[in-house]
Design an enzyme around this catalytic site. Sequence first.
Site, PDB file in Angstrom:
ATOM      1  N   CYS A 246       0.990  -1.276  -0.083  1.00 26.06           N
ATOM      2  CA  CYS A 246      -0.045   0.115  -0.026  1.00 26.06           C
ATOM      3  C   CYS A 246       0.998   1.279   0.134  1.00 26.06           C
ATOM      4  CB  CYS A 246      -0.899  -0.116   1.213  1.00 26.06           C
ATOM      5  SG  CYS A 246      -1.992   1.260   1.188  1.00 26.06           S
TER       6      CYS A 246
ATOM      7  N   CYS B 114      -8.143  29.944 -13.626  1.00 24.46           N
ATOM      8  CA  CYS B 114      -7.376  29.320 -12.472  1.00 24.46           C
ATOM      9  C   CYS B 114      -7.122  27.871 -12.907  1.00 24.46           C
ATOM     10  CB  CYS B 114      -8.812  28.993 -11.584  1.00 24.46           C
ATOM     11  SG  CYS B 114      -8.440  27.846 -10.112  1.00 24.46           S
TER      12      CYS B 114
END
Length: 283
Positions: free
Chosen positions: A107, A134
Amino acid sequence: MPFNKLTDEEIRVIEKKGTERPFSGKYYDFYSEGIYKCKKCDTKLYSSKSKFNSGCGWPSFDDDLGTVKRVPDADGRRVEIVCANCGAHLGHVFEGEGFTSKNTRHCVNSISVNFDDEDKSNKEQAVCYFAAGCFWGVEYHFEHLGGVYSAVSGYMGGDTLQPSYEDVCTGRTGHLEVVQVEYDKKKVSFEELAKLFFEIHDFTQENGQGPDIGSQYLSAIFYKDEEQKNISLELLDELENRGFKVATTLREATTFYEAEEYHQDYYDKHHKVPYCHTYKKIF
């Protein structure tokens, strides 16, 4: 050996053993063929062939390239995984879950690794730069387009060295919010990218984009070469001939400064879609 320079957020995870939020990492839902390398020292850690979808919210691998070291975690329950070369924190390893035949799940935090394309022989990589207000929304639309390797938010066009977001927001540095697009020319052309650029924002607005007003939000194409310049000029002429009063400027690309980590993949991290950049077919 010298190590790569890390951002504050990368230091938090890689050196201070933090964890990025689930489902927020750029490599969670990412399955291109290649090699994942340590962000700190570039050691090859994982092959894409060992990557699988565990649904856990972080990139998952059932095997490594022999360069990942296991260390008992400080909590006494889990097993930490680190780069065997530099000790960079990667995440944790779990066994017995039954996800794959190897019964192992590494993980890994996306922020702890970089990805290298394994087969570049059949690809022709190029880069271009667009400013359309943006950068969150602009990045979102390009990053989800086929043939695009990456879209990175940043700053270009000003005079200040290494500008911060706060610097650019003053409007005094001369920088625009820009998205750097890396793409495969064999899969998507610059012309297609430039057309998408015009179709995801109001290129007639002169003072910014939507509610974002200021010089840093102006519309512009920063060209890398004569081909990009000429294609952009042709599209600008086409739009003018169709009656649009185009506010987009055409500028030569200068130094690109990557924006802070919290600006990258903003909408994907927050599981939202752009509110001020919507697609509208024009061409």
